[in-house]
Structure formats: structure tokens, C-alpha cells
Design an enzyme around this catalytic site. Sequence first.
Site, mmCIF file in Angstrom:
data_model
loop_
_atom_site.group_PDB
_atom_site.id
_atom_site.type_symbol
_atom_site.label_atom_id
_atom_site.label_comp_id
_atom_site.label_asym_id
_atom_site.label_seq_id
_atom_site.Cartn_x
_atom_site.Cartn_y
_atom_site.Cartn_z
ATOM 1 N N HIS A 161 -8.289 -4.763 -0.854
ATOM 2 C CA HIS A 161 -7.145 -4.007 -0.370
ATOM 3 C C HIS A 161 -6.813 -4.373 1.087
ATOM 4 O O HIS A 161 -7.700 -4.482 1.922
ATOM 5 C CB HIS A 161 -7.390 -2.499 -0.471
ATOM 6 C CG HIS A 161 -6.155 -1.712 -0.187
ATOM 7 N ND1 HIS A 161 -5.193 -1.496 -1.151
ATOM 8 C CD2 HIS A 161 -5.673 -1.137 0.944
ATOM 9 C CE1 HIS A 161 -4.194 -0.825 -0.609
ATOM 10 N NE2 HIS A 161 -4.457 -0.585 0.656
ATOM 11 N N ASP B 117 -10.110 -3.241 -5.380
ATOM 12 C CA ASP B 117 -9.230 -2.299 -4.695
ATOM 13 C C ASP B 117 -9.165 -1.028 -5.535
ATOM 14 O O ASP B 117 -8.915 -1.102 -6.747
ATOM 15 C CB ASP B 117 -7.836 -2.956 -4.580
ATOM 16 C CG ASP B 117 -6.807 -2.064 -3.889
ATOM 17 O OD1 ASP B 117 -7.140 -0.929 -3.513
ATOM 18 O OD2 ASP B 117 -5.661 -2.520 -3.732
ATOM 19 N N SER C 221 0.832 -1.204 0.000
ATOM 20 C CA SER C 221 0.000 0.000 0.000
ATOM 21 C C SER C 221 0.876 1.267 0.000
ATOM 22 O O SER C 221 1.685 1.433 -0.905
ATOM 23 C CB SER C 221 -0.950 -0.074 1.196
ATOM 24 O OG SER C 221 -1.983 0.829 1.068
#
Length: 398
Positions: free
Chosen positions: A372, A342, A188
Site C-alpha cells: 500500500h 495491502d 487510497s
Amino acid sequence: MGRKTLVLLLGVLGAYYVYTPLPDNIEEPWRLVWLSVQFRTLQNLALFAELLGINHFMETLMFCMSFREVPPTSDENVTVMETTFSNVPVRVYIPNQKSQALRRGVFYIHGGGWCLGSAAWVVYDLLSRETVNRLDAVVVSTNYRLAPKYHFPDQFEDVYNSLKWFLHQDVLEKYGVDPKRIGISGDSAGGNLAAAVTQQLIDDPDVKIKLKTQSLIYPALQTLDMDLPSYRENSLLPTLSRALMVRFWSEYFTTDRSLEKAMLSNQHAPVESIHLFKFVNWSSLLPETFKKGHVYNSPTHGTSEVFKKFPGFLDVRAAPLLADDNKLHSLPVTYVITCQYDVLRDDGIMYVTRLQKAGIRVTHQHIEDGFHGAISHLNFKIGHRIKNHYLSWLNENL
Ligand SMILES: *[C@@H]1O[C@H](CO)[C@@H](O)[C@H](O)[C@H]1NC(C)=O
Ligand SMILES: *[C@@H]1O[C@H](CO)[C@@H](O)[C@H](O)[C@H]1NC(C)=O
């Protein structure tokens, strides 16, 4: 109002609150609904506290998540220690077993939207230990200063300085790491920082030792277009809504909410950025299957006001997808994980396309039923699946 009516009303409100429409192929849907309810409740609490002027939204989240931290405890296989690399706090994980040969090194950067997270979070601690056990590697899990207290480029610079410290010959010798077998990884916002520092390293005359691999786990890579198909399709799905991602991005640069407002309506791109649109043009960079049913609108440029105040969002150190082609040619072997559900999916896919065009060897692992943050949820089967994909790839390529 009778008691029955009240119970009914609360029931309906409760069901409405819990209701989370999920795609059909999501595994263990009730687990995800439960996770989503917890996340939303936490976010609502943080928004409420912010509204009342008690605390910044991100600080409430960080406080509520601090129970996820675990101390640096050594176990039978791994010695864990905390130290600083160039004044940046890091955790180092070293295999206990004696080895004649030098070991591989993994430099890990945690996620959390540049605002949250820590190498001490139990999920990252476990991932580091498992990396040591599976690869017999030395793992450095770095921290960095976080927003809202610190903004870009502090996060980037902390990670960069910590990495450069690690890449010194004498530091590698101290930890028994083979300078030819060092990889960088992150998830991320950590994937964003991994991609950014890896690009920066290429032209750095001070650093003689180069990275062998970069592994980007659902990375955030650009801020220019917040209307990609993945943002449109997944804007309300757990665990990362479009609104929260925009908040993270804007907090990376500033606590002033005007940037967030402009980004939400996708009207933050300044006229000066037109030459960069080609790097985030999903109409040309996404494979057909991901474009299905979407009409391309290039980002609306107009107001340069926000850009003049916060130029960081067009800086390649924040948005590595905006790098020139000639910069991409020298990148290391790359692994990218993207998840179908995501908002950041298309950032990763567009980077894969650009790296492939630049002749880089890229392995793209697309998780059809992924959402995600899945690698951080090890109570989900999918969390284990993604972690295993990642560690197998690393074991074979580092
Ligand atoms: C240590 O390694 C052994 C062998 O791989 C494994 O069975 C054991 O679970 C590990 N211990 C910990 C605490 O991870
Ligand atoms: C985006 O790509 C499409 C298809 O390749 C092209 O027609 C369009 O002009 C491009 N737009 C921008 C702003 O680069």
C-alpha cells in the site's frame, strides 16, 4: 547490570523493533524495512502524544509530515498555480508549450486516510508534473478539508464541489481542456473519493459534461466488512496496518473512539444493513485465488448503537462499493490498481468484479509484489513501475 549486558539488551530490543516480517517476493526489502521503522516510530510518537493528552494522533502525524510540502513552482515545461474552485484550494498544472488543439484534463485527488495529505506534498506535485509531461494534459490537483477537524461528508463535498467547478464549460475553456476527454484519478482515500464523486456525478442534473475515465489506485471502498482476506493476511504489513486503516475510517466519521472499537472487532454492522452484505460478500465477489484458505463469516450484526450515532459509514458517498447495481451501469471506463500486500486489496477487487458484471470496461492492474502507498514512494523501483502503468493506461484511454 554490566555494560555488556546493557548493550546486548539494547541490541535485542532494537532488533525486535526493526524486525518486520516481509513476504519473499518484496523487492528492495531493506528499503521497506527502513520505511516501516520510520512510519512505526512516527505512529508511536503520535500515540504517545495522544496518550499524554498533548495532541490528537492525526494532528501529530500531519505536523510531522508537513515537511513534505513544496511550493507551487513553475518550471520550463509546466506552469503551476494555486487557486480555488468553489472555495476549495487546488493546484493547477498547465503545459507551457502552445497548443492549437484542446488538451486532456486530469482531476487528481490525493490520499492520506481523509486525515493527512495535500496536493502540495512533493510526491503529488511530482506526479502532477509527470502527468503533464507524459500526456500533455492539464492537471487539477485538489485539496479538501481533513479529519479530525472535519468529518464526512465535508471531504466528499469539497472534492465534489471542486470537480463540478472544473466541469463548467467556461472553466474548461479558460484552461483549454477538451470536455470530452476528462479523467478523474486518486490513490487510497483519494481513490475512495474519486469513486464516490464519479458515482454521484451520474445523476446530477446540473452537470452536462461527463467523465471519460476513472482511475482508482488501491482505493478504500467499504467499511462494512473489516475481516476480508486482505485484512486478515496483511494486517501487520507496512505501510498500512489494519489498526491504522480502521483508525482512518473511523476518524472520517467521528473523533469518538467507540466506532473504531466496534470496527476493530468487526461488530459495527447494524441489523439495518443486512441487505447490503451482498455488495461486500467476498465469498461471491473475489476470484478463487484470493479466497484461498479463508472461511467466509458474514459481518456480525447486532448492536445498532454505533450506526445510529454515525450513519455515515453506510452512505454510498463514503463507501462506493455499497452502490446498487443500476448505479454502476453508467460509470466511465475504469482502471483499478490493487496490491497483493495491502489491507485494501479486496475492496478494489470486489469493485472490479461488480463493475465487470455491470458491463463496464475495466482494466484491473494487480501488482503481485505491491504494498500500500507504493506510488508515493518514488525512491522504490516499484513506485516507478506503478506510476508508469498508471500513466500509460491513462495516455491510451483518456
Ligand atoms: C521538460 O521536458 C523535457 C522534454 O520532455 C525533459 O527532458 C525535461 O526533463 C523536462 N523538465 C523538467 C523540469 O521536468
Ligand atoms: C455470500 O456468498 C456466498 C457464496 O456465494 C453465499 O453462500 C452466502 O449466502 C452469501 N452471504 C451473504 C451474507 O450474502
